[in-house]
Structures are given as structure tokens and as C-alpha cells.
Write an enzyme that holds these catalytic residues in place. Structure first.
Site, PDB file in Angstrom:
ATOM      1  N   CYS A  22      -1.421 -70.315 -11.666  1.00  0.00           N
ATOM      2  CA  CYS A  22      -2.005 -69.060 -11.187  1.00  0.00           C
ATOM      3  C   CYS A  22      -1.584 -67.862 -12.041  1.00  0.00           C
ATOM      4  CB  CYS A  22      -1.597 -68.811  -9.735  1.00  0.00           C
ATOM      5  SG  CYS A  22      -2.247 -67.263  -9.066  1.00  0.00           S
ATOM      6  N   GLY A  66      -4.721 -63.047  -5.283  1.00  0.00           N
ATOM      7  CA  GLY A  66      -4.414 -63.674  -4.024  1.00  0.00           C
ATOM      8  C   GLY A  66      -5.615 -64.367  -3.370  1.00  0.00           C
ATOM      9  N   CYS A 255     -17.355 -59.583 -19.339  1.00  0.00           N
ATOM     10  CA  CYS A 255     -16.820 -58.466 -20.109  1.00  0.00           C
ATOM     11  C   CYS A 255     -16.187 -58.930 -21.410  1.00  0.00           C
ATOM     12  CB  CYS A 255     -15.815 -57.681 -19.273  1.00  0.00           C
ATOM     13  SG  CYS A 255     -14.377 -58.632 -18.745  1.00  0.00           S
ATOM     14  N   ASP A 277      -8.264 -57.115 -14.163  1.00  0.00           N
ATOM     15  CA  ASP A 277      -7.566 -58.058 -13.292  1.00  0.00           C
ATOM     16  C   ASP A 277      -6.394 -58.729 -13.997  1.00  0.00           C
ATOM     17  OD1 ASP A 277      -7.159 -59.367 -10.905  1.00  0.00           O
ATOM     18  OD2 ASP A 277      -8.553 -60.993 -11.346  1.00  0.00           O
ATOM     19  N   CYS A 317     -12.357 -60.895 -38.621  1.00  0.00           N
ATOM     20  CA  CYS A 317     -13.094 -61.187 -37.393  1.00  0.00           C
ATOM     21  C   CYS A 317     -14.493 -60.581 -37.471  1.00  0.00           C
ATOM     22  CB  CYS A 317     -12.337 -60.629 -36.191  1.00  0.00           C
ATOM     23  SG  CYS A 317     -13.051 -61.060 -34.599  1.00  0.00           S
TER      24      CYS A 317
END
Length: 374
Positions: A22, A66, A255, A277, A317
């Protein structure tokens, strides 16, 4: 703001599972306060009120954790009441929730259906594969409970998709996983690469996903998906959908495929707001939703620096043949060296190999879909 999206964590980092890999457990262990507890209703009302004061056409409320269902179903019923109260201009509203699926019952399913929630279910594949890392506090697997609850969602015709974490184990069993998902008639899938803890060396855990395994995974998954497409059975896989969108001249939904970070307005249960997040850390706190508008939060120095730093792509890149499709990938997959030191995405070679092998087939699918739309 024409469109406003936010990601709300009503139960903070609290969860009834103890999944080994997690990423949010790691995040909360790298900040001063691990859990902010359950969100209060007056804070929820403030969020909804501010959202409808600023959104002009569309407003999206996404709930994650969570485990976001731990706050209780009455919290969400009040949320819907707040939306009805403050959406006085009748703008478009969208709801989603990402859950481990273990707490779903008939009440939840009925609520999701009545309020048009899109539900994301975390499921890593068959029982043997899923239960290897997705365990509860007693070290017991969660597969059986989830599959039982998916049947409840089906019975109420709730719209849902499946989210699978690509770790070392799942990456090596994608044939079995895809076959299982196909048997269950899961048509909307997301596969997200497993993240190592933010301060740990890359590939330092048993579940860590290495570039070679991810390359093999992508190629095998694409072969399975492409065969189904040729057979007239289209399965929505988020990553492939985004690649097709880019090839057709549209914007991807993920995103990480835009070439730059955005501000997701991640709202923790105490009202603190963060841009992403993956970075709900003290040093990335933008402010508090009770004290600032969404516009003020977006225009803060923390947000500006977060977005600006994501624009620094290596010259090699930008000069890569596959940059228009890859666009350097997710910033989080450049840690722990980003933004100082090397700027390489850990899966750079994985993507190169995948594109070289499959670009002609991807282009064929894109052209076929474009033809069907006319």
C-alpha cells in the site's frame, strides 16, 4: 473554474485491510500525523459549498482512502443532500469512489445506483494472486468477500471498474489474471504500477516491480487485448484507452500521460489540501479548504512549484521517438532521485520496448475506432 475535480479522503489513511504494498500506508508514515481521523460533516459541507461556488460547468467528487466506506453510508447520504442544497446552478456533477470492496452490502449498492456513483474495485486477479498481498489485519485474504460483494453490485446494476496493482507477482501472471477477468465479464480495467516506498531504493521489496517484468507484462496484456479486439470484444483498459486517445488527437484521462503534473486537490479528512495523491506529505501541503478557495489553493506557491518542477524533462527524453506517447510518465516513478539528479522514469525502457513492438497494432486499432465513429 470551468471544471473542478477533487479527491476526498473522508476516512484519511484508516483501512480495514493491510495490503503489503500500500503506497498510502507509506505516505502516512512519512508525515507528522499518520491519520487525521474521520471527516466531520461541517467540513464536508464546506467542501461542497466551495466547489459549487467556483465550478462553472462540471464538478467531480472522487472519494478514496485508506478505505473511504469506513466513514459510513450516512456520511455519503449527507453529502448528496449538500450537493442538492448548493448546486443551485444545476451544473454537471460526477461521483466516484475507490474501495477495496470488502464493506459493500445491499445498502451501499442501492445508494451507488440511485446516485450514479462510478465504483472502482481493487482486485488483483484470482484468489491465489489477489490474496498474496491484499490481506486484512489478521493476515487473511480478502478475495472471497470482494467477489461476493461484486455480485451485489451486479444485482443492482452498479457501474464499476476493476483496479489492479501491477507488482512482481501480478506482472508474471497476467495471462491468468486476464482470463479470470474475462470469465467474470469485467469490461473496464485499470492496471497501475506498484510503487516502492518513497524513501526506499528501487526494487528493494519482494513485491517491487522491475522494468523487465513491467515490459513483459505490457506486451502480454496488449497481445491478449488486441486478440479480443480482433474477435469483436472490446475491453477498456485505461492505459491503452489513453494511448488511443493521443493517437486520435485527443487528451488522455490519466494525468501521468499529460507531460506535466496538475493539481488534483486531494483533501484529507482534516481539510488539508495537497496537489497529488502520491504526495500527501507535510512539505506538499497547499493549505486548508476551510481557509482558502480552490482558486487560491491552485495559485499557491506550493502548487506552482509542484507543477513547474514536473516540466523539467531530460533532453534525451524530449528527443525520444516515443515522447509524444510517453511524455515522460508519472513523476512518482522518477523517485527517489526526482527532482534532483537523474530524471529518468524507472519504466523508460519498458515503454520503449512496448511501443516498438506494438505501435503498428495500436495505430490500427485507433484508425478502426475512428472509422467506426464516422
Amino acid at each position: 473554474m470551468k471544471s473542478l475535480s477533487m479527491l476526498i479522503k473522508p476516512a484519511s489513511s484508516n483501512c480495514n485491510l493491510r495490503c503489503t504494498y500500500c503506497f498510502y500506508y507509506d505516505i502516512c508514515n512519512n508525515r507528522e500525523i499518520k491519520s487525521f481521523g474521520m471527516m466531520k460533516l461541517n467540513l464536508l459541507e464546506t467542501i461542497v459549498k466551495r466547489a459549487f461556488n467556483e465550478a462553472e460547468q462540471n464538478c467531480t467528487f472522487a472519494f478514496q482512502g485508506g478505505e473511504p466506506t469506513l466513514v459510513g453510508i450516512d456520511f455519503y447520504r449527507e453529502f448528496i443532500n449538500f450537493v442538492k442544497k448548493y448546486n443551485t446552478r444545476n451544473i454537471n456533477v460526477f461521483y466516484s469512489i475507490q474501495t477495496n470492496g470488502t464493506t459493500i452490502n445491499e445498502d451501499w449498492a442501492k445508494f451507488f445506483k440511485e446516485n450514479n456513483f462510478l465504483v472502482g474495485i481493487s482486485l488483483d486477479g484470482t484468489k491465489e494472486i489477489h490474496d498474496k498481498y491484499r490481506l486484512d489485519a489478521n493476515k487473511k485474504g480478502s478475495f472471497n468477500k470482494i467477489m461476493t460483494n461484486i455480485k451485489i453490485l451486479n444485482r443492482y446494476k452498479v457501474e464499476y471498474n476493476i483496479l489492479t496493482v501491477v507488482n512482481k507477482n501480478t506482472s508474471r501472471h497476467i495471462d491468468k489474471i486476464y482470463k479470470f477477468f474475462k470469465k467474470q465479464d469485467f469490461r473496464f480495467l485499470q492496471f497501475i504500477p506498484c510503487l516502492d516506498p518513497i524513501n526506499d531504493p528501487r526494487e528493494s521489496h519482494p513485491y517491487s516491480l522491475n522494468p523487465k517484468d513491467y515490459e513483459t507484462f505490457l506486451n502480454k496484456l496488449f497481445d491478449l487485448w488486441f486478440k479480443d479486439f480482433l474477435d469483436g470484444r472490446f475491453v477498456s483498459i485505461r492505459y491503452f484507452d489513453d494511448l488511443l486517445s493521443i493517437l486520435l488527437g485527443n487528451n488522455p484521462k490519466s494525468c501521468c500521460m499529460n507531460g506535466f503534473c496538475s493539481c488534483e486537490f486531494v483533501i484529507e479528512s482534516d481539510g488539508s489540501v495537497y496537489p497529488c495523491d502520491f504526495y500527501v506529505l507535510d512539505e506538499y501541503k497547499i493549505g486548508y479548504i476551510e481557509e482558502k478557495t480552490f482558486s487560491e489553493l491552485f495559485n499557491s506557491n506550493v502548487t506552482k512549484n509542484f507543477i513547474d518542477s514536473s516540466l523539467n524533462h531530460d533532453v534525451k527524453c524530449k528527443n525520444c521517438n516515443w515522447y509524444p506517447l510517453c511524455r515522460s510518465g508519472c513523476r512518482r516513478n522518477k523517485e527517489p532521485n526526482f527532482p534532483n539528479g537523474t530524471n529518468d522514469n524507472i519504466f523508460c525502457e519498458s515503454f520503449k520496448s512496448f511501443f516498438e513492438k506494438n505501435i503498428s497494432k495500436l495505430t490500427y486499432v485507433a484508425k478502426t475506432l475512428a472509422y467506426r465513429q464516422h
